[in-house]
Motif scaffolding. Structure first.
Motif, PDB file in Angstrom:
ATOM      1  N   VAL A  34       0.873  -1.180   0.000  1.00 38.78           N
ATOM      2  CA  VAL A  34       0.000   0.000   0.000  1.00 38.78           C
ATOM      3  C   VAL A  34       0.908   1.226   0.000  1.00 38.78           C
ATOM      4  O   VAL A  34       2.090   1.142   0.334  1.00 38.78           O
ATOM      5  CB  VAL A  34      -0.959   0.052   1.209  1.00 38.78           C
ATOM      6  N   CYS A  35       0.357   2.340  -0.343  1.00 39.61           N
ATOM      7  CA  CYS A  35       1.096   3.599  -0.302  1.00 39.61           C
ATOM      8  C   CYS A  35       1.177   4.040   1.166  1.00 39.61           C
ATOM      9  O   CYS A  35       0.150   4.376   1.767  1.00 39.61           O
ATOM     10  CB  CYS A  35       0.367   4.643  -1.148  1.00 39.61           C
ATOM     11  N   PRO A  36       2.366   4.025   1.767  1.00 37.08           N
ATOM     12  CA  PRO A  36       2.479   4.391   3.181  1.00 37.08           C
ATOM     13  C   PRO A  36       1.957   5.792   3.478  1.00 37.08           C
ATOM     14  O   PRO A  36       1.328   6.014   4.517  1.00 37.08           O
ATOM     15  CB  PRO A  36       3.979   4.301   3.467  1.00 37.08           C
ATOM     16  N   GLU A  37       2.215   6.731   2.578  1.00 36.67           N
ATOM     17  CA  GLU A  37       1.756   8.099   2.801  1.00 36.67           C
ATOM     18  C   GLU A  37       0.234   8.154   2.904  1.00 36.67           C
ATOM     19  O   GLU A  37      -0.317   8.814   3.793  1.00 36.67           O
ATOM     20  CB  GLU A  37       2.257   9.011   1.673  1.00 36.67           C
ATOM     21  N   LYS A  38      -0.443   7.444   2.035  1.00 34.59           N
ATOM     22  CA  LYS A  38      -1.907   7.415   2.071  1.00 34.59           C
ATOM     23  C   LYS A  38      -2.398   6.697   3.327  1.00 34.59           C
ATOM     24  O   LYS A  38      -3.308   7.167   4.007  1.00 34.59           O
ATOM     25  CB  LYS A  38      -2.453   6.718   0.822  1.00 34.59           C
ATOM     26  N   TRP A  39      -1.787   5.570   3.655  1.00 39.09           N
ATOM     27  CA  TRP A  39      -2.207   4.800   4.823  1.00 39.09           C
ATOM     28  C   TRP A  39      -2.050   5.635   6.092  1.00 39.09           C
ATOM     29  O   TRP A  39      -2.921   5.636   6.954  1.00 39.09           O
ATOM     30  CB  TRP A  39      -1.424   3.494   4.928  1.00 39.09           C
ATOM     31  N   PHE A  67       8.829   9.540   2.420  1.00 36.03           N
ATOM     32  CA  PHE A  67       9.889   8.908   1.623  1.00 36.03           C
ATOM     33  C   PHE A  67       9.426   8.735   0.184  1.00 36.03           C
ATOM     34  O   PHE A  67      10.166   8.962  -0.754  1.00 36.03           O
ATOM     35  CB  PHE A  67      10.278   7.559   2.244  1.00 36.03           C
ATOM     36  N   GLY A  68       8.179   8.338   0.000  1.00 32.43           N
ATOM     37  CA  GLY A  68       7.601   8.183  -1.338  1.00 32.43           C
ATOM     38  C   GLY A  68       6.647   9.308  -1.669  1.00 32.43           C
ATOM     39  O   GLY A  68       5.708   9.125  -2.444  1.00 32.43           O
ATOM     40  N   GLU A  76       1.880   6.655  -8.826  1.00 35.25           N
ATOM     41  CA  GLU A  76       1.762   5.194  -8.952  1.00 35.25           C
ATOM     42  C   GLU A  76       0.566   4.665  -8.164  1.00 35.25           C
ATOM     43  O   GLU A  76       0.025   3.613  -8.478  1.00 35.25           O
ATOM     44  CB  GLU A  76       3.038   4.503  -8.465  1.00 35.25           C
ATOM     45  N   SER A  77       0.160   5.389  -7.127  1.00 31.50           N
ATOM     46  CA  SER A  77      -0.996   5.005  -6.302  1.00 31.50           C
ATOM     47  C   SER A  77      -2.230   5.833  -6.649  1.00 31.50           C
ATOM     48  O   SER A  77      -3.209   5.828  -5.907  1.00 31.50           O
ATOM     49  CB  SER A  77      -0.654   5.184  -4.821  1.00 31.50           C
ATOM     50  N   GLY A  78      -2.163   6.559  -7.758  1.00 28.44           N
ATOM     51  CA  GLY A  78      -3.302   7.350  -8.188  1.00 28.44           C
ATOM     52  C   GLY A  78      -3.493   8.657  -7.436  1.00 28.44           C
ATOM     53  O   GLY A  78      -4.567   9.246  -7.468  1.00 28.44           O
ATOM     54  N   VAL A  83       1.294  18.384  -2.998  1.00 34.11           N
ATOM     55  CA  VAL A  83       1.530  19.437  -2.003  1.00 34.11           C
ATOM     56  C   VAL A  83       0.724  19.147  -0.748  1.00 34.11           C
ATOM     57  O   VAL A  83       1.248  19.201   0.374  1.00 34.11           O
ATOM     58  CB  VAL A  83       1.187  20.831  -2.575  1.00 34.11           C
ATOM     59  N   GLU A  84      -0.543  18.819  -0.917  1.00 33.78           N
ATOM     60  CA  GLU A  84      -1.422  18.575   0.229  1.00 33.78           C
ATOM     61  C   GLU A  84      -0.958  17.376   1.042  1.00 33.78           C
ATOM     62  O   GLU A  84      -0.951  17.424   2.282  1.00 33.78           O
ATOM     63  CB  GLU A  84      -2.862  18.362  -0.241  1.00 33.78           C
ATOM     64  N   TYR A  85      -0.568  16.288   0.380  1.00 32.60           N
ATOM     65  CA  TYR A  85      -0.095  15.102   1.101  1.00 32.60           C
ATOM     66  C   TYR A  85       1.130  15.443   1.937  1.00 32.60           C
ATOM     67  O   TYR A  85       1.223  15.092   3.111  1.00 32.60           O
ATOM     68  CB  TYR A  85       0.230  13.969   0.119  1.00 32.60           C
TER      69      TYR A  85
END
Length: 144
Positions: A34-39, A67-68, A76-78, A83-85
């Motif tokens: 999974v995308c760690p940033e999103k999780w 990191f990603g 890659e995770s859509g 900027v917001e993330y």
């Protein structure tokens, strides 16, 4: 903090940084692939707990969970909201630090090659990093 102030701070004694955030996130329930940033944005308490544990253990500097967080990796995770993330992830780390540690914006490889070996120019990659840096700065990181 200026560059000179940071240099003075770093030279006073050995400084302790945080540790393996990804491994700790997996222990907190983050699935593989999974995308760690999103999780993390969906499970902010996990990151805050991990980072506060590192600070209680002596860390004086923690890294944002970015990191990603560059636009090429997030795409890659859509995810298009680079900027917001980065801003929101930096704000989580600032919350975890509560003034007890510095927060470093974590910037890592894009995962792509530049010309002549890849399709991206140097300018393309600079643009990718500028977008990430903008979010991290909006989130209040102390350094990179």
């Amino acid at each position: 903090m200026t560059k000179d102030q940071f240099r003075e701070w770093a030279n006073e004694r050995v400084r302790v940084l945080d540790g393996a955030t990804g491994t700790q996130l997996q222990k907190m329930g983050m699935p593989l692939n999974v995308c760690p940033e999103k999780w993390v944005l969906e499970n902010p308490d996990a990151l805050i707990e991990i980072q506060q544990d590192y600070i209680r253990s002596g860390a004086e500097l923690i890294y944002t969970c970015t990191f990603g967080g560059n636009g090429l990796k997030l795409k890659e995770s859509g995810i298009q909201q680079v900027v917001e993330y980065n801003r929101d992830l930096a704000l989580l780390s600032k919350k975890a630090a509560e003034g007890n540690a510095l927060v470093a914006g974590d910037i890592a490889p894009t995962g792509v090659l530049m010309a002549p070996f890849g399709m991206y120019s140097f300018e393309d990659i600079v643009k990718v990093y500028k977008e990430q840096v903008r979010g991290l700065l909006e989130g209040g990181v102390d350094l990179f």
